[in-house]
Design a protein around this motif. Structure first.
Motif: not given
Length: 134
Positions: A92-100
């Motif tokens: 229930i806890n996700y991360m979304v990351e930049s491509t940096s």
């Protein structure tokens, strides 16, 4: 955040800490009827608010980490900070990351790659988590 709020049939509460964040939150609320701006919140009030919501979406900051700690569904958006070091994903806890490219030993404070995170990715995960919660 505006694209996310407009894409999801839900009410959003924009929280803020600084005056500049409050102004940004007010600008968002003028552009989307489903966004309301909170009053200034103490830590206790923030915890109380988070305990009542279905989902917390935000950057690598206190409110998203509180949601995780309180077992409230959350999406943490990472730009120049390392998601793998700052968050543990759950169902229930996700991360979304930049491509940096992130150097955890030397955070680039001039890296604004969080702006390049695709809102569609956050929207997709949001819908999934809101379905779990309902």
């Amino acid at each position: 955040y505006l694209l996310i709020a407009k894409a999801i049939d839900a009410n959003f509460i924009a929280i803020w800490k600084s005056n500049s964040e409050r102004i940004m939150a007010q600008q968002l609320a003028k552009k989307a009827e489903n966004i309301i701006v909170s009053e200034g919140l103490s830590l206790r009030q923030l915890k109380e608010l988070i305990s009542t919501v279905s989902l917390v979406i935000g950057g690598d900051t206190g409110p998203t980490h509180l949601a995780w700690a309180m077992n409230i569904p959350s999406i943490t958006i990472f730009g120049p900070t390392p998601g793998y070091r700052n968050m543990f994903e759950t169902n229930i806890n996700y991360m979304v990351e930049s491509t940096s490219k992130v150097d955890p030993y030397n955070i680039n404070k001039n890296d604004y790659s969080i702006k390049n995170v695709d809102p569609k990715e956050v929207i997709t995960v949001s819908r999934k988590l809101l379905k779990i919660r309902s």
